[in-house]
Design a protein around this motif. Structure first.
Motif, PDB file in Angstrom:
ATOM      1  N   PRO A  19      11.252  -3.101   0.091  1.00  0.00           N
ATOM      2  CA  PRO A  19      10.756  -2.005   0.804  1.00  0.00           C
ATOM      3  C   PRO A  19      11.694  -1.761   2.363  1.00  0.00           C
ATOM      4  CG  PRO A  19       9.244  -3.253   0.352  1.00  0.00           C
ATOM      5  CD  PRO A  19      10.083  -4.056   0.319  1.00  0.00           C
ATOM      6  N   GLN A  20      11.515  -0.774   2.981  1.00  0.00           N
ATOM      7  CA  GLN A  20      12.379  -0.443   4.163  1.00  0.00           C
ATOM      8  C   GLN A  20      11.460  -1.191   5.002  1.00  0.00           C
ATOM      9  OE1 GLN A  20      12.356   3.768   5.107  1.00  0.00           O
ATOM     10  NE2 GLN A  20      13.870   3.519   6.539  1.00  0.00           N
ATOM     11  N   GLU A  78       0.715  -1.400  -0.041  1.00  0.00           N
ATOM     12  CA  GLU A  78      -0.080  -0.049  -0.014  1.00  0.00           C
ATOM     13  C   GLU A  78       0.877   1.323  -0.249  1.00  0.00           C
ATOM     14  OE1 GLU A  78      -0.905   3.285   2.179  1.00  0.00           O
ATOM     15  OE2 GLU A  78      -0.487   1.726   3.652  1.00  0.00           O
ATOM     16  N   GLU A  79       1.776   1.205   0.772  1.00  0.00           N
ATOM     17  CA  GLU A  79       2.825   2.286   1.003  1.00  0.00           C
ATOM     18  C   GLU A  79       3.441   2.633  -0.265  1.00  0.00           C
ATOM     19  OE1 GLU A  79       5.213   1.476   4.221  1.00  0.00           O
ATOM     20  OE2 GLU A  79       3.641   1.989   5.661  1.00  0.00           O
ATOM     21  N   LEU A  80       3.975   1.602  -1.066  1.00  0.00           N
ATOM     22  CA  LEU A  80       4.584   1.761  -2.315  1.00  0.00           C
ATOM     23  C   LEU A  80       3.705   2.352  -3.483  1.00  0.00           C
ATOM     24  CD1 LEU A  80       6.708  -1.530  -2.185  1.00  0.00           C
ATOM     25  CD2 LEU A  80       7.545   1.041  -2.131  1.00  0.00           C
ATOM     26  N   CYS A  81       2.278   2.273  -3.403  1.00  0.00           N
ATOM     27  CA  CYS A  81       1.566   2.772  -4.498  1.00  0.00           C
ATOM     28  C   CYS A  81       1.940   4.230  -4.813  1.00  0.00           C
ATOM     29  CB  CYS A  81       0.264   2.665  -4.037  1.00  0.00           C
ATOM     30  SG  CYS A  81      -0.490   1.045  -3.991  1.00  0.00           S
ATOM     31  N   ASP A  82       2.169   5.057  -3.611  1.00  0.00           N
ATOM     32  CA  ASP A  82       2.236   6.543  -4.065  1.00  0.00           C
ATOM     33  C   ASP A  82       3.779   6.423  -4.807  1.00  0.00           C
ATOM     34  OD1 ASP A  82       1.854   9.321  -3.514  1.00  0.00           O
ATOM     35  OD2 ASP A  82       3.613   9.397  -2.439  1.00  0.00           O
ATOM     36  N   TYR A  83       4.793   5.944  -4.582  1.00  0.00           N
ATOM     37  CA  TYR A  83       5.846   5.937  -4.949  1.00  0.00           C
ATOM     38  C   TYR A  83       5.892   5.736  -6.404  1.00  0.00           C
ATOM     39  CZ  TYR A  83      11.076   5.005  -5.885  1.00  0.00           C
ATOM     40  OH  TYR A  83      12.269   5.195  -6.538  1.00  0.00           O
ATOM     41  N   PHE A  84       5.085   4.704  -6.767  1.00  0.00           N
ATOM     42  CA  PHE A  84       4.985   3.918  -8.153  1.00  0.00           C
ATOM     43  C   PHE A  84       3.794   4.528  -9.013  1.00  0.00           C
ATOM     44  CE2 PHE A  84       7.835   0.599  -6.433  1.00  0.00           C
ATOM     45  CZ  PHE A  84       8.660   0.591  -7.431  1.00  0.00           C
ATOM     46  N   GLY A  85       3.325   5.659  -8.273  1.00  0.00           N
ATOM     47  CA  GLY A  85       1.998   6.228  -9.068  1.00  0.00           C
ATOM     48  C   GLY A  85       1.008   5.384  -9.276  1.00  0.00           C
ATOM     49  N   SER A 123      -2.150   8.478 -23.147  1.00  0.00           N
ATOM     50  CA  SER A 123      -2.717   9.303 -21.948  1.00  0.00           C
ATOM     51  C   SER A 123      -2.118  10.526 -21.884  1.00  0.00           C
ATOM     52  CB  SER A 123      -1.996   8.541 -20.444  1.00  0.00           C
ATOM     53  OG  SER A 123      -0.736   8.930 -20.469  1.00  0.00           O
ATOM     54  N   GLY A 124      -1.152  11.118 -22.877  1.00  0.00           N
ATOM     55  CA  GLY A 124      -0.680  12.509 -22.733  1.00  0.00           C
ATOM     56  C   GLY A 124       0.157  12.831 -21.287  1.00  0.00           C
ATOM     57  N   THR A 125       0.554  11.819 -20.705  1.00  0.00           N
ATOM     58  CA  THR A 125       1.253  11.913 -19.638  1.00  0.00           C
ATOM     59  C   THR A 125       2.076  10.665 -19.504  1.00  0.00           C
ATOM     60  OG1 THR A 125       1.469  12.530 -17.264  1.00  0.00           O
ATOM     61  CG2 THR A 125      -0.410  10.871 -17.968  1.00  0.00           C
ATOM     62  N   MET A 126       3.225  10.793 -18.486  1.00  0.00           N
ATOM     63  CA  MET A 126       4.106   9.698 -18.349  1.00  0.00           C
ATOM     64  C   MET A 126       3.784   8.633 -17.313  1.00  0.00           C
ATOM     65  SD  MET A 126       7.508  11.981 -18.076  1.00  0.00           S
ATOM     66  CE  MET A 126       8.878  11.070 -18.765  1.00  0.00           C
ATOM     67  N   ASP A 127       3.989   7.435 -17.375  1.00  0.00           N
ATOM     68  CA  ASP A 127       3.974   6.212 -16.637  1.00  0.00           C
ATOM     69  C   ASP A 127       4.821   6.309 -15.391  1.00  0.00           C
ATOM     70  OD1 ASP A 127       2.559   4.074 -15.562  1.00  0.00           O
ATOM     71  OD2 ASP A 127       4.356   2.935 -16.408  1.00  0.00           O
ATOM     72  N   ILE A 128       4.491   6.829 -14.180  1.00  0.00           N
ATOM     73  CA  ILE A 128       5.304   7.007 -13.172  1.00  0.00           C
ATOM     74  C   ILE A 128       5.933   5.781 -12.777  1.00  0.00           C
ATOM     75  CG2 ILE A 128       5.384   7.640 -10.696  1.00  0.00           C
ATOM     76  CD1 ILE A 128       3.252   9.495 -11.055  1.00  0.00           C
ATOM     77  N   ALA A 129       5.580   4.493 -12.821  1.00  0.00           N
ATOM     78  CA  ALA A 129       6.121   3.378 -12.649  1.00  0.00           C
ATOM     79  C   ALA A 129       7.362   3.015 -13.587  1.00  0.00           C
ATOM     80  CB  ALA A 129       5.286   2.182 -12.636  1.00  0.00           C
ATOM     81  N   THR A 130       6.991   3.108 -14.828  1.00  0.00           N
ATOM     82  CA  THR A 130       8.054   3.199 -15.806  1.00  0.00           C
ATOM     83  C   THR A 130       9.221   4.138 -15.525  1.00  0.00           C
ATOM     84  OG1 THR A 130       6.613   2.401 -17.368  1.00  0.00           O
ATOM     85  CG2 THR A 130       8.715   3.305 -18.217  1.00  0.00           C
ATOM     86  N   GLU A 131       8.930   5.475 -14.986  1.00  0.00           N
ATOM     87  CA  GLU A 131       9.887   6.356 -14.857  1.00  0.00           C
ATOM     88  C   GLU A 131      10.931   5.942 -13.726  1.00  0.00           C
ATOM     89  OE1 GLU A 131      10.946   9.019 -16.546  1.00  0.00           O
ATOM     90  OE2 GLU A 131       9.809   8.255 -18.097  1.00  0.00           O
ATOM     91  N   ARG A 132      10.162   5.469 -12.769  1.00  0.00           N
ATOM     92  CA  ARG A 132      10.854   4.977 -11.608  1.00  0.00           C
ATOM     93  C   ARG A 132      11.997   3.839 -11.887  1.00  0.00           C
ATOM     94  NH1 ARG A 132      10.420   8.638  -7.734  1.00  0.00           N
ATOM     95  NH2 ARG A 132       8.435   9.049  -7.120  1.00  0.00           N
ATOM     96  N   VAL A 133      11.615   2.884 -12.574  1.00  0.00           N
ATOM     97  CA  VAL A 133      12.846   1.977 -13.227  1.00  0.00           C
ATOM     98  C   VAL A 133      13.886   2.678 -14.051  1.00  0.00           C
ATOM     99  CG1 VAL A 133      13.223  -0.110 -14.561  1.00  0.00           C
ATOM    100  CG2 VAL A 133      11.000   0.093 -13.172  1.00  0.00           C
ATOM    101  N   LEU A 134      13.263   3.406 -14.949  1.00  0.00           N
ATOM    102  CA  LEU A 134      14.562   4.323 -15.800  1.00  0.00           C
ATOM    103  C   LEU A 134      15.219   5.253 -14.723  1.00  0.00           C
ATOM    104  CD1 LEU A 134      12.209   5.484 -18.664  1.00  0.00           C
ATOM    105  CD2 LEU A 134      14.217   3.754 -18.809  1.00  0.00           C
ATOM    106  N   GLU A 135      14.681   5.668 -13.621  1.00  0.00           N
ATOM    107  CA  GLU A 135      15.518   6.744 -12.754  1.00  0.00           C
ATOM    108  C   GLU A 135      16.393   5.817 -12.041  1.00  0.00           C
ATOM    109  OE1 GLU A 135      13.694   7.844  -8.850  1.00  0.00           O
ATOM    110  OE2 GLU A 135      13.313   9.781 -10.133  1.00  0.00           O
ATOM    111  N   TYR A 136      16.058   4.532 -11.670  1.00  0.00           N
ATOM    112  CA  TYR A 136      16.864   3.453 -11.099  1.00  0.00           C
ATOM    113  C   TYR A 136      18.056   3.433 -12.011  1.00  0.00           C
ATOM    114  CZ  TYR A 136      18.600  -0.388  -8.463  1.00  0.00           C
ATOM    115  OH  TYR A 136      19.312  -1.373  -7.629  1.00  0.00           O
ATOM    116  N   ILE A 137      17.809   3.026 -13.162  1.00  0.00           N
ATOM    117  CA  ILE A 137      18.840   2.650 -14.210  1.00  0.00           C
ATOM    118  C   ILE A 137      19.857   3.844 -14.412  1.00  0.00           C
ATOM    119  CG2 ILE A 137      19.549   2.255 -16.447  1.00  0.00           C
ATOM    120  CD1 ILE A 137      17.095   0.399 -16.588  1.00  0.00           C
ATOM    121  N   ARG A 138      19.362   5.055 -14.312  1.00  0.00           N
ATOM    122  CA  ARG A 138      20.175   6.345 -14.391  1.00  0.00           C
ATOM    123  C   ARG A 138      21.202   6.385 -13.292  1.00  0.00           C
ATOM    124  NH1 ARG A 138      15.298   8.587 -16.869  1.00  0.00           N
ATOM    125  NH2 ARG A 138      14.777   9.188 -14.996  1.00  0.00           N
ATOM    126  N   ASP A 139      20.414   6.228 -12.215  1.00  0.00           N
ATOM    127  CA  ASP A 139      21.226   6.399 -10.806  1.00  0.00           C
ATOM    128  C   ASP A 139      22.360   5.105 -10.591  1.00  0.00           C
ATOM    129  OD1 ASP A 139      20.110   8.829 -10.187  1.00  0.00           O
ATOM    130  OD2 ASP A 139      18.608   7.895  -8.848  1.00  0.00           O
TER     131      ASP A 139
END
Length: 451
Positions: free
Chosen positions: A203-204, A168-175, A276-292
């Protein structure tokens, strides 16, 4: 009331006697201590939590909070407490959440129970989109529970509550408003084509990973109700294939392959934006992880994404340390440009090269500057003689950029598998202070390496 415990199932004499000593009794009073606690049963637990509860109620009077919470739980129950979802129990928590437990019907198996639970969660997700229920996050997890009486109230015990709560808590992180674990997802039938793999996450406060999945359907996840179903199916296929490559799959003999993951997720993200005209946050989270973290760490296969981990120093901080080391001084202008104003970092594109790959060739026109994120490269002259060896944290290619004809004066080869970050000439010229830093580094290194 509910809780969770890491103890073994409370069915032996010592556990039952301890509960009796504490005044905790099973529902069937008068039974022997060994039978005081109800039998273990398999259920699907749904933990829900209202989004923004504290903000919404901060200016309310106690009476207004009471009425608001009563209405919220009434609306929640109106969606969930339907005959087709039974047997289902709803236990409101302190205001903004609830524990919802889906049990098995007589003669029913786990798959049928999981399908009912997900169907209820999807109905709730649509009710949220239609504003019939306040915005709510949901985590679904299949596990075992036992019950006992504490102070006249029935308490539920099970290790799965912690996992459901983390979902439930991770829902916010993954949009998303809904996350489930792999066990719930694996038993689906009608909704199987809508299931999207989000990733493997530790998760923590959990020592083991959870495989996260969600449901992407028309009208959910910021998708319009009339979304092109063929395009949505293509997105789901690409996303699932990419996340399998991201996590690795022992059954399919797949090793994590971040370069391929980035390419496939990039394609999936374009499809999602078209729909959708917007970004998929869950996809962005994985791409962000790979960038970091552009390469899997030693424990990545076992733990997946560790959400609680502190990230590595940003690229700007690492370059600042490099400039400080090479220039033997701390320059406040450089610090501000590298560490404070970090818009330039996104211009450094990731590149992966295998051992032996020729990255730049002598006499080629310079087309950018490289930062070594991981691995080792060697520079060679025209005769193949090694001029320098550079490891993680170093840059190369800057000398050619600042030369008159902007041509490479050495060949650079990957001595190991390497991960690089490259900024093109055009992007580099947008940041004059960054140019100044690199020019000073190039001058300082002129005598050491002609790369």
């Amino acid at each position: 009331m509910y809780t969770h415990t890491r103890a073994n199932h409370v069915t032996d004499d010592h556990a039952a006697q301890a509960l009796t000593h504490m005044g905790i009794k099973g529902k069937k009073s008068g039974m022997s201590p060994k039978q005081e606690v109800d039998a273990e049963r398999e259920v699907v637990m749904m933990i829900t939590d209202m989004v923004g509860y504290s903000r919404i109620t901060s200016q309310m009077t106690p009476e207004e909070v009471r009425d608001f919470v009563i209405e919220y739980h009434h609306n929640l129950a109106e969606v969930i407490k339907k005959k087709r979802f039974e047997p289902v129990e709803i236990e409101p928590s302190a205001g903004d959440g609830a524990l919802i437990v889906f049990g098995k019907r007589v003669g029913e198996n786990a798959a049928q129970m999981c399908r009912r639970a997900l169907a209820a969660a999807i109905d709730l997700a649509y009710a949220i989109e239609q504003e019939r229920v306040a915005s709510t996050r949901m985590g679904l997890f299949m596990g075992h529970i036992v019950e006992a009486q504490i102070g006249g109230k029935t308490a539920k015990f099970g290790t799965g509550f912690a996992a459901a709560s983390r979902l439930e808590e991770l829902c916010d992180y993954f949009g998303t408003s809904l996350l489930m674990d792999r066990d719930v997802a694996a038993l689906q039938d009608e909704e199987r084509s809508s299931l999207v793999n989000i990733g493997k996450v530790t998760p923590q406060n959990l020592s083991h990973p959870i495989h996260l999945l969600s449901v992407y359907k028309p009208g959910l996840h910021r998708l319009p109700p009339d979304v092109d179903q063929t395009m949505l199916n293509d997105f789901i296929g690409l996303k699932n294939e990419a996340v399998d490559l991201f996590c690795g799959n022992e059954k399919l003999s797949l090793q994590p392959d971040f370069p391929k993951v980035r390419n496939k997720l990039g394609q999936a993200e374009k499809l999602f934006q078209q729909m959708s005209g917007t970004m998929d946050i869950a996809t962005e989270r994985v791409l962000e992880y790979i960038r970091d973290t552009p390469y899997p760490g030693e424990d990545f296969r076992r733990l997946g994404m560790k959400i609680y981990d502190s990230k590595r120093d940003p690229l700007g901080v690492r370059l600042f340390h490099l400039s400080k080391e090479l220039l033997k001084a701390i320059d406040i202008e450089f610090y501000n440009a590298l560490v404070v104003e970090t818009g330039w970092e996104s211009c450094f594109a990731l590149e992966w090269h295998n051992q032996g790959d020729e990255i730049i060739t002598i006499n080629q026109k310079a087309d950018g500057i490289y930062y070594i994120d991981r691995g080792t490269v060697i520079s060679q002259d025209g005769e193949g003689q090694v001029l320098a060896t550079l490891g993680s944290g170093n840059i190369f290619g800057e000398m050619a950029y600042f030369s008159k004809d902007r041509r490479r004066n050495a060949t650079v080869v990957a001595a190991t598998d390497v991960v690089l970050r490259k900024i093109s000439n055009d992007d580099f010229e947008k940041f004059p202070v960054i140019q100044k830093i690199f020019k000073r580094i190039a001058s300082r290194r002129q005598e050491e390496s002609p790369v």
